[in-house]
Scaffold this motif. Structure first.
Motif, PDB file in Angstrom:
ATOM      1  N   ARG A 143     -52.418  72.822 -26.909  1.00 17.23           N
ATOM      2  CA  ARG A 143     -51.181  72.692 -26.575  1.00 17.23           C
ATOM      3  C   ARG A 143     -50.267  73.660 -27.301  1.00 17.23           C
ATOM      4  NH1 ARG A 143     -49.016  66.510 -26.939  1.00 17.23           N
ATOM      5  NH2 ARG A 143     -47.131  67.503 -26.312  1.00 17.23           N
ATOM      6  N   PRO A 144     -49.045  74.240 -26.474  1.00 17.66           N
ATOM      7  CA  PRO A 144     -48.340  75.338 -27.276  1.00 17.66           C
ATOM      8  C   PRO A 144     -47.082  74.441 -28.220  1.00 17.66           C
ATOM      9  CG  PRO A 144     -47.619  74.597 -25.074  1.00 17.66           C
ATOM     10  CD  PRO A 144     -48.837  74.030 -25.312  1.00 17.66           C
ATOM     11  N   VAL A 145     -47.081  75.163 -29.351  1.00 19.12           N
ATOM     12  CA  VAL A 145     -45.997  74.486 -30.477  1.00 19.12           C
ATOM     13  C   VAL A 145     -44.910  75.262 -30.833  1.00 19.12           C
ATOM     14  CG1 VAL A 145     -45.975  73.555 -32.886  1.00 19.12           C
ATOM     15  CG2 VAL A 145     -48.085  73.327 -31.585  1.00 19.12           C
ATOM     16  N   ASP A 146     -44.181  74.937 -30.770  1.00 17.49           N
ATOM     17  CA  ASP A 146     -42.739  75.526 -31.303  1.00 17.49           C
ATOM     18  C   ASP A 146     -42.195  75.374 -32.683  1.00 17.49           C
ATOM     19  OD1 ASP A 146     -42.557  76.860 -28.767  1.00 17.49           O
ATOM     20  OD2 ASP A 146     -40.491  75.985 -28.044  1.00 17.49           O
ATOM     21  N   VAL A 147     -42.376  76.289 -33.474  1.00 16.80           N
ATOM     22  CA  VAL A 147     -42.183  76.232 -34.976  1.00 16.80           C
ATOM     23  C   VAL A 147     -40.637  76.623 -35.156  1.00 16.80           C
ATOM     24  CG1 VAL A 147     -42.888  76.542 -37.232  1.00 16.80           C
ATOM     25  CG2 VAL A 147     -44.780  76.492 -35.463  1.00 16.80           C
ATOM     26  N   ALA A 148     -39.700  75.940 -35.556  1.00 16.95           N
ATOM     27  CA  ALA A 148     -38.522  76.297 -35.745  1.00 16.95           C
ATOM     28  C   ALA A 148     -38.335  76.565 -37.372  1.00 16.95           C
ATOM     29  CB  ALA A 148     -37.314  75.253 -35.629  1.00 16.95           C
ATOM     30  N   ILE A 149     -38.107  77.874 -37.666  1.00 15.25           N
ATOM     31  CA  ILE A 149     -38.419  78.338 -38.996  1.00 15.25           C
ATOM     32  C   ILE A 149     -37.149  78.770 -39.660  1.00 15.25           C
ATOM     33  CG2 ILE A 149     -39.559  80.340 -40.348  1.00 15.25           C
ATOM     34  CD1 ILE A 149     -41.395  80.611 -37.877  1.00 15.25           C
ATOM     35  N   THR A 150     -36.747  78.136 -40.951  1.00 11.15           N
ATOM     36  CA  THR A 150     -35.830  78.591 -41.687  1.00 11.15           C
ATOM     37  C   THR A 150     -36.145  78.408 -43.166  1.00 11.15           C
ATOM     38  OG1 THR A 150     -33.362  77.942 -41.939  1.00 11.15           O
ATOM     39  CG2 THR A 150     -34.762  76.242 -41.943  1.00 11.15           C
ATOM     40  N   THR A 151     -35.052  78.690 -44.111  1.00  3.38           N
ATOM     41  CA  THR A 151     -35.609  78.846 -45.629  1.00  3.38           C
ATOM     42  C   THR A 151     -34.128  78.151 -46.348  1.00  3.38           C
ATOM     43  OG1 THR A 151     -35.904  80.075 -47.584  1.00  3.38           O
ATOM     44  CG2 THR A 151     -34.474  81.060 -45.564  1.00  3.38           C
ATOM     45  N   ARG A 152     -34.613  77.699 -47.411  1.00  5.53           N
ATOM     46  CA  ARG A 152     -33.354  77.053 -48.385  1.00  5.53           C
ATOM     47  C   ARG A 152     -33.053  78.224 -49.308  1.00  5.53           C
ATOM     48  NH1 ARG A 152     -36.916  72.217 -48.588  1.00  5.53           N
ATOM     49  NH2 ARG A 152     -36.115  70.523 -47.252  1.00  5.53           N
ATOM     50  N   ASP A 153     -33.501  79.320 -49.478  1.00  3.95           N
ATOM     51  CA  ASP A 153     -33.146  80.056 -50.574  1.00  3.95           C
ATOM     52  C   ASP A 153     -33.095  81.701 -49.901  1.00  3.95           C
ATOM     53  OD1 ASP A 153     -35.903  80.674 -50.560  1.00  3.95           O
ATOM     54  OD2 ASP A 153     -36.274  79.314 -52.313  1.00  3.95           O
ATOM     55  N   VAL A 154     -34.148  82.381 -50.276  1.00  6.97           N
ATOM     56  CA  VAL A 154     -34.196  83.725 -49.725  1.00  6.97           C
ATOM     57  C   VAL A 154     -34.901  83.872 -48.388  1.00  6.97           C
ATOM     58  CG1 VAL A 154     -34.077  84.701 -52.123  1.00  6.97           C
ATOM     59  CG2 VAL A 154     -36.403  84.310 -51.175  1.00  6.97           C
ATOM     60  N   ILE A 155     -35.355  85.268 -47.993  1.00 11.46           N
ATOM     61  CA  ILE A 155     -36.230  85.596 -46.789  1.00 11.46           C
ATOM     62  C   ILE A 155     -37.518  85.225 -47.148  1.00 11.46           C
ATOM     63  CG2 ILE A 155     -36.503  87.250 -45.204  1.00 11.46           C
ATOM     64  CD1 ILE A 155     -33.686  88.243 -45.073  1.00 11.46           C
ATOM     65  N   HIS A 156     -37.988  84.547 -46.326  1.00  5.94           N
ATOM     66  CA  HIS A 156     -39.539  84.601 -46.296  1.00  5.94           C
ATOM     67  C   HIS A 156     -40.070  84.829 -44.965  1.00  5.94           C
ATOM     68  CE1 HIS A 156     -39.557  82.353 -50.434  1.00  5.94           C
ATOM     69  NE2 HIS A 156     -38.446  81.732 -49.854  1.00  5.94           N
ATOM     70  N   SER A 157     -41.310  84.936 -44.699  1.00  7.00           N
ATOM     71  CA  SER A 157     -42.011  84.969 -43.451  1.00  7.00           C
ATOM     72  C   SER A 157     -43.192  84.142 -43.274  1.00  7.00           C
ATOM     73  CB  SER A 157     -42.496  86.467 -43.531  1.00  7.00           C
ATOM     74  OG  SER A 157     -42.956  87.135 -42.061  1.00  7.00           O
ATOM     75  N   PHE A 158     -43.044  83.468 -41.940  1.00  4.26           N
ATOM     76  CA  PHE A 158     -44.094  82.559 -41.437  1.00  4.26           C
ATOM     77  C   PHE A 158     -45.162  83.241 -40.799  1.00  4.26           C
ATOM     78  CE2 PHE A 158     -46.023  79.562 -38.327  1.00  4.26           C
ATOM     79  CZ  PHE A 158     -46.062  78.438 -39.091  1.00  4.26           C
ATOM     80  N   TRP A 159     -46.465  83.200 -40.932  1.00  4.75           N
ATOM     81  CA  TRP A 159     -47.551  84.095 -40.426  1.00  4.75           C
ATOM     82  C   TRP A 159     -48.861  83.155 -40.413  1.00  4.75           C
ATOM     83  CZ3 TRP A 159     -50.351  89.008 -42.334  1.00  4.75           C
ATOM     84  CH2 TRP A 159     -51.007  89.523 -41.320  1.00  4.75           C
ATOM     85  N   VAL A 160     -49.288  82.962 -39.295  1.00  5.60           N
ATOM     86  CA  VAL A 160     -50.629  82.509 -39.476  1.00  5.60           C
ATOM     87  C   VAL A 160     -51.479  83.480 -38.276  1.00  5.60           C
ATOM     88  CG1 VAL A 160     -52.048  80.311 -38.666  1.00  5.60           C
ATOM     89  CG2 VAL A 160     -49.634  80.171 -39.190  1.00  5.60           C
ATOM     90  N   PRO A 161     -52.218  84.384 -39.111  1.00  2.00           N
ATOM     91  CA  PRO A 161     -52.642  85.414 -38.437  1.00  2.00           C
ATOM     92  C   PRO A 161     -53.572  85.196 -37.106  1.00  2.00           C
ATOM     93  CG  PRO A 161     -52.821  85.946 -40.451  1.00  2.00           C
ATOM     94  CD  PRO A 161     -52.542  84.529 -40.361  1.00  2.00           C
ATOM     95  N   ARG A 162     -54.363  83.969 -37.475  1.00  2.00           N
ATOM     96  CA  ARG A 162     -55.320  83.886 -36.016  1.00  2.00           C
ATOM     97  C   ARG A 162     -54.631  83.143 -34.815  1.00  2.00           C
ATOM     98  NH1 ARG A 162     -60.848  81.061 -37.711  1.00  2.00           N
ATOM     99  NH2 ARG A 162     -61.358  82.069 -35.744  1.00  2.00           N
ATOM    100  N   LEU A 163     -53.547  82.772 -35.173  1.00  2.00           N
ATOM    101  CA  LEU A 163     -52.590  81.814 -34.191  1.00  2.00           C
ATOM    102  C   LEU A 163     -51.489  82.586 -33.407  1.00  2.00           C
ATOM    103  CD1 LEU A 163     -52.569  78.424 -35.921  1.00  2.00           C
ATOM    104  CD2 LEU A 163     -54.133  79.386 -34.311  1.00  2.00           C
ATOM    105  N   ALA A 164     -50.734  83.593 -34.229  1.00  2.00           N
ATOM    106  CA  ALA A 164     -49.769  84.136 -33.740  1.00  2.00           C
ATOM    107  C   ALA A 164     -48.998  85.223 -34.412  1.00  2.00           C
ATOM    108  CB  ALA A 164     -48.351  83.176 -33.325  1.00  2.00           C
ATOM    109  N   GLY A 165     -48.334  85.870 -34.152  1.00  2.00           N
ATOM    110  CA  GLY A 165     -47.491  86.975 -34.939  1.00  2.00           C
ATOM    111  C   GLY A 165     -46.664  86.073 -35.991  1.00  2.00           C
ATOM    112  N   LYS A 166     -45.908  87.139 -36.817  1.00  2.00           N
ATOM    113  CA  LYS A 166     -45.414  86.487 -37.913  1.00  2.00           C
ATOM    114  C   LYS A 166     -43.612  86.851 -37.781  1.00  2.00           C
ATOM    115  CE  LYS A 166     -45.520  91.001 -40.413  1.00  2.00           C
ATOM    116  NZ  LYS A 166     -45.890  91.705 -41.531  1.00  2.00           N
TER     117      LYS A 166
END
Length: 204
Positions: free
Chosen positions: A124-147
């Motif tokens: 099933r498709p999953v929408d991940v709403a990404i944010t951070t509490r401090d500095v810029i980070h990057s969310f990446w799961v290489p086998r599932l999607a881009g970053k």
């Protein structure tokens, strides 16, 4: 990245191979032009201006421009496919980054927070709403999607999907201070039955 297990990762993997092939073709042509400029012997019976037009205008300009234009168009098409379009089957989760951990919350289980592990249903498709509490980070799961970057005060949405149940490793791909290499997490994709048990709060 080269072993995708989801539709988004498969699209990116295909794009990567096509762009690699296109860049290899351009590199071969450029190498041939360089080789010809050093080692070819001019033919006095053939007009030099015509030869230059073939090599410089045809292979040196027209060919790379055509290949790059085709790659650009294909990349734009793939990029549009990767956008989180409306889907009645979509699952919504939140990913909150902080030096050096990831926290995840779930729209279908609002009282639950997981740290270091993101639970999703397989298939099933999953929408991940990404944010951070401090500095810029990057969310990446290489086998599932881009970053996608996690930016303070802003929410970016990335659609991921796993074809099959399993564990998939994720990481922050953004240099955000000493220790960022350990800023990792795991995505656990559940079968339909296990996902129902997870939402019900049952042990699995």
């Amino acid at each position: 990245m080269l072993d995708p297990v989801g539709p988004a990762a498969t699209e990116i993997n295909t794009l990567w191979w096509i762009m690699l092939a296109g860049s290899a073709l351009i590199a071969i042509i450029v190498a041939a032009l360089i080789w010809r400029s050093f080692y070819s012997t001019p033919n006095p019976d053939k007009p030099r201006s015509r030869t230059l037009r073939i090599w410089i205008h045809g292979l040196g300009l027209a060919f790379p421009i055509s290949v790059l234009a085709a790659l650009l168009i294909y990349a734009l098409v793939v990029g549009e496919r990767l956008l989180p379009h409306h889907d009645t089957q979509v699952v919504r989760v939140h990913a909150i980054a902080q030096q050096w951990r990831w926290q995840f919350t779930y729209a279908e289980r609002p009282d639950y927070v997981s740290e270091g592990i993101l639970h999703i249903p397989a298939g099933r498709p999953v929408d991940v709403a990404i944010t951070t509490r401090d500095v810029i980070h990057s969310f990446w799961v290489p086998r599932l999607a881009g970053k996608l970057d996690a930016i303070p005060g802003h929410v970016n949405t990335l659609r991921i999907e796993a074809d099959a149940p399993g564990l998939y490793h994720g990481q922050s791909a953004e240099f955000s201070g000493a220790g960022y290499t350990g800023h990792t997490f795991v995505v656990q994709a559940h079968s339909a039955a296990d996902w129902a048990r997870f939402l019900a709060g049952e042990s699995m």
